[in-house]
Design an enzyme around this catalytic site. Sequence first.
Site, mmCIF file in Angstrom:
data_model
loop_
_atom_site.group_PDB
_atom_site.id
_atom_site.type_symbol
_atom_site.label_atom_id
_atom_site.label_comp_id
_atom_site.label_asym_id
_atom_site.label_seq_id
_atom_site.Cartn_x
_atom_site.Cartn_y
_atom_site.Cartn_z
ATOM 1 N N ASP A 67 0.813 -1.214 0.000
ATOM 2 C CA ASP A 67 0.000 0.000 0.000
ATOM 3 C C ASP A 67 0.847 1.265 0.000
ATOM 4 O O ASP A 67 2.063 1.212 0.177
ATOM 5 C CB ASP A 67 -0.975 -0.003 1.198
ATOM 6 C CG ASP A 67 -0.316 -0.460 2.498
ATOM 7 O OD1 ASP A 67 0.918 -0.425 2.593
ATOM 8 O OD2 ASP A 67 -1.050 -0.841 3.414
ATOM 9 N N ASN A 136 -7.572 -2.237 14.495
ATOM 10 C CA ASN A 136 -8.963 -2.514 14.101
ATOM 11 C C ASN A 136 -9.067 -3.743 13.202
ATOM 12 O O ASN A 136 -10.124 -4.006 12.631
ATOM 13 C CB ASN A 136 -9.574 -1.292 13.406
ATOM 14 C CG ASN A 136 -8.864 -0.939 12.097
ATOM 15 O OD1 ASN A 136 -7.955 -1.644 11.664
ATOM 16 N ND2 ASN A 136 -9.285 0.148 11.469
ATOM 17 N N HIS A 138 -7.363 -4.260 10.387
ATOM 18 C CA HIS A 138 -7.098 -4.071 8.955
ATOM 19 C C HIS A 138 -5.837 -4.803 8.523
ATOM 20 O O HIS A 138 -4.916 -4.999 9.308
ATOM 21 C CB HIS A 138 -7.086 -2.584 8.559
ATOM 22 C CG HIS A 138 -5.875 -1.801 8.956
ATOM 23 N ND1 HIS A 138 -5.909 -0.447 9.168
ATOM 24 C CD2 HIS A 138 -4.575 -2.149 9.169
ATOM 25 C CE1 HIS A 138 -4.695 -0.023 9.483
ATOM 26 N NE2 HIS A 138 -3.880 -1.025 9.488
ATOM 27 N N GLU A 143 -9.880 -1.678 5.425
ATOM 28 C CA GLU A 143 -10.443 -1.303 6.716
ATOM 29 C C GLU A 143 -11.757 -2.065 6.962
ATOM 30 O O GLU A 143 -12.415 -2.489 6.006
ATOM 31 C CB GLU A 143 -10.744 0.209 6.718
ATOM 32 C CG GLU A 143 -9.525 1.101 6.479
ATOM 33 C CD GLU A 143 -8.674 1.313 7.738
ATOM 34 O OE1 GLU A 143 -8.630 0.425 8.604
ATOM 35 O OE2 GLU A 143 -8.045 2.381 7.828
HETATM 36 C C1 F6R Z 1 1.531 -1.244 6.194
HETATM 37 C C2 F6R Z 1 0.169 -1.776 6.286
HETATM 38 C C3 F6R Z 1 -0.608 -1.722 7.542
HETATM 39 C C4 F6R Z 1 0.220 -2.012 8.795
HETATM 40 C C5 F6R Z 1 -0.637 -1.930 10.050
HETATM 41 C C6 F6R Z 1 0.198 -2.118 11.297
HETATM 42 O O1 F6R Z 1 2.052 -1.408 4.886
HETATM 43 O O2 F6R Z 1 -0.335 -2.241 5.316
HETATM 44 O O3 F6R Z 1 -1.680 -2.624 7.467
HETATM 45 O O4 F6R Z 1 0.792 -3.289 8.674
HETATM 46 O O5 F6R Z 1 -1.297 -0.703 10.117
HETATM 47 O O6 F6R Z 1 1.071 -1.026 11.436
HETATM 48 P P1 F6R Z 1 2.216 -1.006 12.541
HETATM 49 O O7 F6R Z 1 3.185 -2.082 12.149
HETATM 50 O O8 F6R Z 1 2.840 0.349 12.415
HETATM 51 O O9 F6R Z 1 1.560 -1.280 13.831
#
Ligand code: F6R
Length: 239
Positions: A67, A136, A138, A143
């Site tokens: 992403d 959450n 995701h 989401e």
């Molecule tokens: C990042 C991504 C997100 C993160 C998630 C956890 O490329 O796709 O889904 O993996 O938000 O983020 P952290 O590791 O910062 O807790």
Amino acid sequence: MNIIVCKNYEEMSLRAAELLAEVVKSKPACVLGLATGSTPVGMYQNLIRMNKAGEISFKDVTTVNLDEYYPIDPENDQSYRYFMNVNLFDHVDIDKAKTSVPDGTAKDPEAEGRRYEALISALGGIDVQILGIGRNGHIGFNEPDASLVLDTHVTDLTPSTIEANSRFFASEKDVPRQALTMGIGSIFKAKKIILMVSGAEKKAAVSALLARRISTASPATMLNLHPDVTLVCTTDVVD
Ligand code: F6R
């Protein structure tokens, strides 16, 4: 689902790097699906160390990232392109022309989603996809919602994700409100998935994943339908 519980962040980072390195060693021209965020940083440090020690080479590896914020310039130090350069690509023997991150400057984000999806298909899918998880539930920026999109697409970030990611920005209002993300179907094109999770704040999302029910209200629960998922997590996530 395979589950590897590690005593701390360092052990999780090493175990995940070893799993990824196994794929690179057995298939030097593999396609790696990569993630950003704080969770995989230690894994990237281990991969850099292994590369410098001559244990693995990224010379023939192709990467596709999950992403990118939208809109954002790749030179912006909060962009996921910038993150990947600084945390991995600048330090290993990878050919940057073989690395892809969705284009946060695309004029037409829907067309960019289609281009990215076609790219993943043209590569023959992903050999191993690294995922983190949001508080959450995701994965990527898929989401919680009444339905989930299969293909790479532009999406609105939820207030909880904007708040969680504001720690990387000067203030919450600087966090982009949208992102380009692989969809659930794009992620499922990966032959193997490694989900990395660390930190008690992810406990609820992981309990939902392990409850053996699927719900679009917690997108990571979809991973129960994939045949090869390994959860590599720290003890505080599951105790
Ligand atoms: C990042 C991504 C997100 C993160 C998630 C956890 O490329 O796709 O889904 O993996 O938000 O983020 P952290 O590791 O910062 O807790």
